[in-house]
Design an enzyme around this catalytic site. Structure first.
Site, mmCIF file in Angstrom:
data_model
loop_
_atom_site.group_PDB
_atom_site.id
_atom_site.type_symbol
_atom_site.label_atom_id
_atom_site.label_comp_id
_atom_site.label_asym_id
_atom_site.label_seq_id
_atom_site.Cartn_x
_atom_site.Cartn_y
_atom_site.Cartn_z
ATOM 1 N N CYS A 137 3.014 -28.863 -49.267
ATOM 2 C CA CYS A 137 3.153 -27.529 -49.103
ATOM 3 C C CYS A 137 2.552 -26.738 -50.174
ATOM 4 O O CYS A 137 2.935 -26.788 -51.400
ATOM 5 C CB CYS A 137 4.742 -27.035 -49.057
ATOM 6 S SG CYS A 137 5.047 -25.283 -48.884
ATOM 7 N N HIS A 257 2.183 -26.129 -37.016
ATOM 8 C CA HIS A 257 1.832 -24.998 -37.705
ATOM 9 C C HIS A 257 0.784 -24.219 -36.806
ATOM 10 O O HIS A 257 -0.100 -24.849 -36.612
ATOM 11 C CB HIS A 257 1.213 -25.192 -39.065
ATOM 12 C CG HIS A 257 2.378 -25.573 -40.094
ATOM 13 N ND1 HIS A 257 2.860 -26.898 -40.041
ATOM 14 C CD2 HIS A 257 2.993 -24.926 -41.080
ATOM 15 C CE1 HIS A 257 3.564 -27.060 -41.102
ATOM 16 N NE2 HIS A 257 3.680 -25.712 -41.729
ATOM 17 N N CYS A 288 -0.424 -19.122 -46.713
ATOM 18 C CA CYS A 288 -0.042 -20.724 -46.527
ATOM 19 C C CYS A 288 -1.080 -21.454 -47.200
ATOM 20 O O CYS A 288 -2.151 -21.418 -46.757
ATOM 21 C CB CYS A 288 -0.011 -20.734 -44.691
ATOM 22 S SG CYS A 288 0.433 -22.689 -44.536
HETATM 23 O O1 PYC Z 1 1.915 -22.994 -48.272
HETATM 24 O O2 PYC Z 1 1.229 -24.892 -47.299
HETATM 25 C C1 PYC Z 1 2.063 -23.933 -47.371
HETATM 26 C C2 PYC Z 1 3.250 -23.856 -46.571
HETATM 27 C C3 PYC Z 1 3.777 -24.766 -45.483
HETATM 28 C C4 PYC Z 1 4.761 -24.154 -44.898
HETATM 29 C C5 PYC Z 1 5.118 -23.031 -45.629
HETATM 30 N N1 PYC Z 1 4.184 -22.721 -46.542
#
Ligand code: PYC
Length: 360
Positions: A137, A257, A288
């Protein structure tokens, strides 16, 4: 009751908070122990927590991270992938208690700070969310580094963090920005079409950035915060269709995702805006980190972004990650830079008489 974690209690020792006996005692006095209440023991087959579970909350570009810094069960000395399996199989109630309602919500990402396997590394970490466990993450890693800094466990410089999918190098800058050099990222398939009920054919790229992503630029959707309910429904249908049609990442990796991209509202400020659907149906408030890594890998494969060139990825709430990549051993290594802010220090109370103490 609010309890400030004792600063002096946090001298870094390979990933585990060192709480002196007196502080531990006072922290424990907030915990409802089951000793005088035999009915409460082993409710739902779960033992009450023997030690207080201490957490630090932060957010990175609006997306929260809750790091367990102390009190979690010992997961042994294996690598993070095997400790993740142990956490999932034997202690999943901790995940549920921490990130699900009533303490958390579908937006919350949890992180268990672990002793590193290799003592040369700063720490290990296992990330989880409302429905299960993440491989990596990006926003959470930035939150973890800010948390360690807040606890005075690390100083500016380079830190190596073990994750279930490999080593991530984090750089805490003097100005409080944090850069993470992610695991090698790559595009697995270009122009994959999926037939989505109620929507029709949708074409996107499948890429790995520490999690599996389906990246879509051709979608006719309006990427605005006011439209998140519709974007959530839309991307959830795509996610379900990918699963139903057995369209996966490499080695049958579940694509959990979904990312939509559009030109940014202000091209001076960013290169792109995205909407990211997370595995548990929440949308990522940040751009993300793993998703931006997957995007950078696709841009590199299409020769649209050169090595070390900056890509500014804006999220649906307006926060921005700066990304770039380097090629090492023929692999794309993305770097993501942002900041995180601490929002709370808490002791988790597991009341044996609370039917929802382990989450809803
Ligand atoms: O920032 O990689 C990320 C992430 C994954 C799910 C929520 N944030």
């Amino acid at each position: 009751m609010y309890q400030k974690l004792p600063r002096h209690a946090t001298i870094f020792s390979l990933g585990i908070a060192q709480i002196p006996p007196e502080s531990k005692k006072s922290a424990q006095s907030h915990i409802i122990t089951p000793i005088n209440n035999p009915d409460s023991i082993l409710k739902n087959g779960i033992h009450p927590m023997p030690d207080p579970l201490l957490v630090i909350d932060s957010h990175t570009g609006g997306e929260p991270t809750r790091v367990i810094i102390s009190g979690a069960p010992d997961l042994g000395t294996g690598d993070m992938a095997s400790r993740k399996v142990l956490l999932q199989e034997k202690h999943d109630h901790i995940r549920r208690a921490l990130v699900n309602e009533p303490r958390g919500s579908e937006v919350m990402v949890g992180a268990l700070l672990c002793k590193p396997r290799d003592p040369q590394n700063t720490a290990g970490v296992i990330f989880f969310n409302n429905v299960g466990y993440l491989h990596m993450c990006g926003h959470g890693m930035i939150g973890l580094i800010q948390t360690l800094h807040h606890l005075n466990r690390i100083t500016p410089g380079e830190h190596h963090i073990e994750t279930p999918v490999g080593l991530v190098t984090a750089h805490l800058h003097d100005d409080a920005r944090i850069s993470i050099q992610n695991v090698p990222s790559y595009r697995y398939k270009k122009n994959q079409t999926v037939n989505v009920p109620d929507i029709g054919p949708i074409t996107g790229d499948i890429a790995w950035g520490g999690n599996w992503f389906f990246l879509i630029s051709d979608h006719n959707q309006t990427l605005q915060l006011s439209n998140v309910d519709h974007l959530t429904d839309h991307t959830w249908k795509i996610r379900k269709a990918l699963e139903a049609q057995n369209i996966t990442g490499e080695d049958n990796g579940l694509i959990d995702h979904i990312e939509l991209f559009s030109p940014p509202p202000d091209p001076q400020a960013a290169d792109s805006i995205n909407f990211v659907l997370c595995p548990g149906k929440a949308y990522d408030r940040s751009p993300c980190g793993t998703g931006t890594s997957a995007k950078v890998a696709c841009l590199a494969a299409d020769e649209k972004l050169k090595e070390n060139q900056i890509w500014r990825q804006q999220s649906i709430v307006g926060s921005i990650f700066e990304a770039s990549y380097q090629i090492k051993n023929n692999q794309i290594i993305p770097t993501i830079t942002s900041r995180a802010h601490i929002t709370a220090e808490s002791t988790i109370i597991t009341d044996p008489n609370d039917p929802f103490t382990w989450g809803i």
